[in-house]
Design a protein around this motif. Sequence first.
Motif, PDB file in Angstrom:
ATOM      1  N   TYR A   1      33.775  40.434  35.178  1.00 51.65           N
ATOM      2  CA  TYR A   1      33.439  41.008  36.487  1.00 51.65           C
ATOM      3  C   TYR A   1      33.618  42.528  36.528  1.00 51.65           C
TER       4      TYR A   1
ATOM      5  N   LEU B   1      38.031  46.293  39.463  1.00 55.42           N
ATOM      6  CA  LEU B   1      38.185  46.445  40.918  1.00 55.42           C
ATOM      7  C   LEU B   1      38.790  47.817  41.211  1.00 55.42           C
TER       8      LEU B   1
ATOM      9  N   GLY C   1      40.592  44.306  47.064  1.00 58.08           N
ATOM     10  CA  GLY C   1      39.558  43.312  46.789  1.00 58.08           C
ATOM     11  C   GLY C   1      39.959  42.355  45.682  1.00 58.08           C
TER      12      GLY C   1
ATOM     13  N   PHE D   1      38.225  39.284  42.730  1.00 56.93           N
ATOM     14  CA  PHE D   1      37.040  38.672  42.121  1.00 56.93           C
ATOM     15  C   PHE D   1      36.883  37.259  42.665  1.00 56.93           C
ATOM     16  N   THR D   2      35.683  36.929  43.126  1.00 57.26           N
ATOM     17  CA  THR D   2      35.380  35.533  43.461  1.00 57.26           C
ATOM     18  C   THR D   2      34.304  35.042  42.498  1.00 57.26           C
TER      19      THR D   2
ATOM     20  N   GLU E   1      31.421  34.520  43.180  1.00 57.31           N
ATOM     21  CA  GLU E   1      30.142  35.164  43.537  1.00 57.31           C
ATOM     22  C   GLU E   1      30.078  36.625  43.092  1.00 57.31           C
ATOM     23  N   THR E   2      31.176  37.189  42.620  1.00 55.26           N
ATOM     24  CA  THR E   2      31.166  38.590  42.177  1.00 55.26           C
ATOM     25  C   THR E   2      30.171  38.767  41.028  1.00 55.26           C
ATOM     26  N   SER E   3      29.384  39.848  41.091  1.00 56.00           N
ATOM     27  CA  SER E   3      28.400  40.084  40.021  1.00 56.00           C
ATOM     28  C   SER E   3      29.103  40.456  38.718  1.00 56.00           C
TER      29      SER E   3
END
Length: 348
Positions: free
Chosen positions: A135, A138, A142, A144-145, A147-149
């Motif tokens: 990912y 960061l 925030g 990382f999920t 859905e993180t690009s």
Amino acid sequence: MNILITGGAGFIGSHVIRRFLKRYSNYTIFNLDALTYAGNLENLKDIEESKNYKFLKGDIVDAGFINKIFEQYEFDGVIHLAAESHVDRSIEDPLAFVRTNVIGTVNLLNAFKDISSNDRSSKSRFYHVSTDEVYGSLGETGLFTEETSYDPNSPYSASKASSDHFVRSYGETYGLPYVITNCSNNYGPNHFPEKLIPLFIHNIIENKPLPVYGDGKYTRDWLFVEDHAVAIDLVFHEGKNHETYNIGGFNEWQNIELVKLLCKQMDRKLGRAKGTSEKLISYVKDRPGHDLRYAIDAGKINRELGWKPSVTFEEGLERTIDWYLNNAQWLKNVTSGAYQEYYNKMYS
Ligand code: NAD
Ligand code: TYD
């Protein structure tokens, strides 16, 4: 069920193999490992005689060899951990990471797609063990999920991102059943002393400098390796096909704060005066492309599969230090290279 675990002689793989052998007497566990510098069968000494365990020495880059073992054993499931795993080495030799992490993974995918058992039970799947480093980095806030690009910055994370994409593409293109997990930094027993925590434990024991990169204000999320093995077990058995799950420790530490805690604990364990180990800290040139911060939102695996870390960082770090102090010979064999001579001769 014949289950193939790749990279089982490495750090995380050895914990996964031990857990599976303890819990699933109906499985035969095949450990496929090339025994690179990071592979050490001493990590599995206590289980090597188990009747439902078999070691296969081989390189995942060798497609002929991979196809042969898939034909021979018709694996029902694959848990793929074999990889080049150290960021600093990837900066020195990116191609080694392309070979093992990308080509090796595609060889396994091809073999699983073409040759594996046709009896696809719910556990018949290709499980790719990956990293949160795909990912990228960061900022101060925030998480990382899933859905993180993807935004990898090091050759290591680029190679893992690439292998994740290949796994996903085989799911879409060939209908191959897969799961992927992206996990944060692990620590614990059997960790090769090139990564931050085991390297610094080793250097403190030896009174050697502790090379902190840059200003030490880089942040990682640390997870005790046995908690990762529990998560892998759970996802392999209960995760949904074609899904990815993030795994993390909810445990962020700035490197310098972590190193200071480690120094304190080591002084206590070694009976040294307070502040002795901190004097070994030496700020050195930064790692190129150094990611500022990793932090995982492990909410999905918690909600859907009920997993959360069970070991606190203070407890995990203490268990790790105790393990290294009680296994001085392991550390000695690794740092002298004796482990490689012994096992490579045995399996040549
Ligand atoms: P490791 O470096 O300790 O072990 C890797 C193992 O793979 C070694 O036993 C090595 O001999 C084997 N191997 C390497 N190249 C091979 C090849 N070409 N063919 C066959 N075997 C080969 O790694 P680790 O820290 O245990 O990591 C295991 C997996 O988990 C990796 O895929 C890594 O990307 C991932 N991961 C690691 C962490 C971490 O903090 N260590 C975090 C998240 C994900
Ligand atoms: P490392 O254990 O190599 O894991 P990763 O790079 O995959 O996160 O490094 C963890 C952090 O510690 C990272 O920010 C780099 C830093 N580090 C040092 O400051 N000094 C060292 O000698 C090492 C190996 C790492």
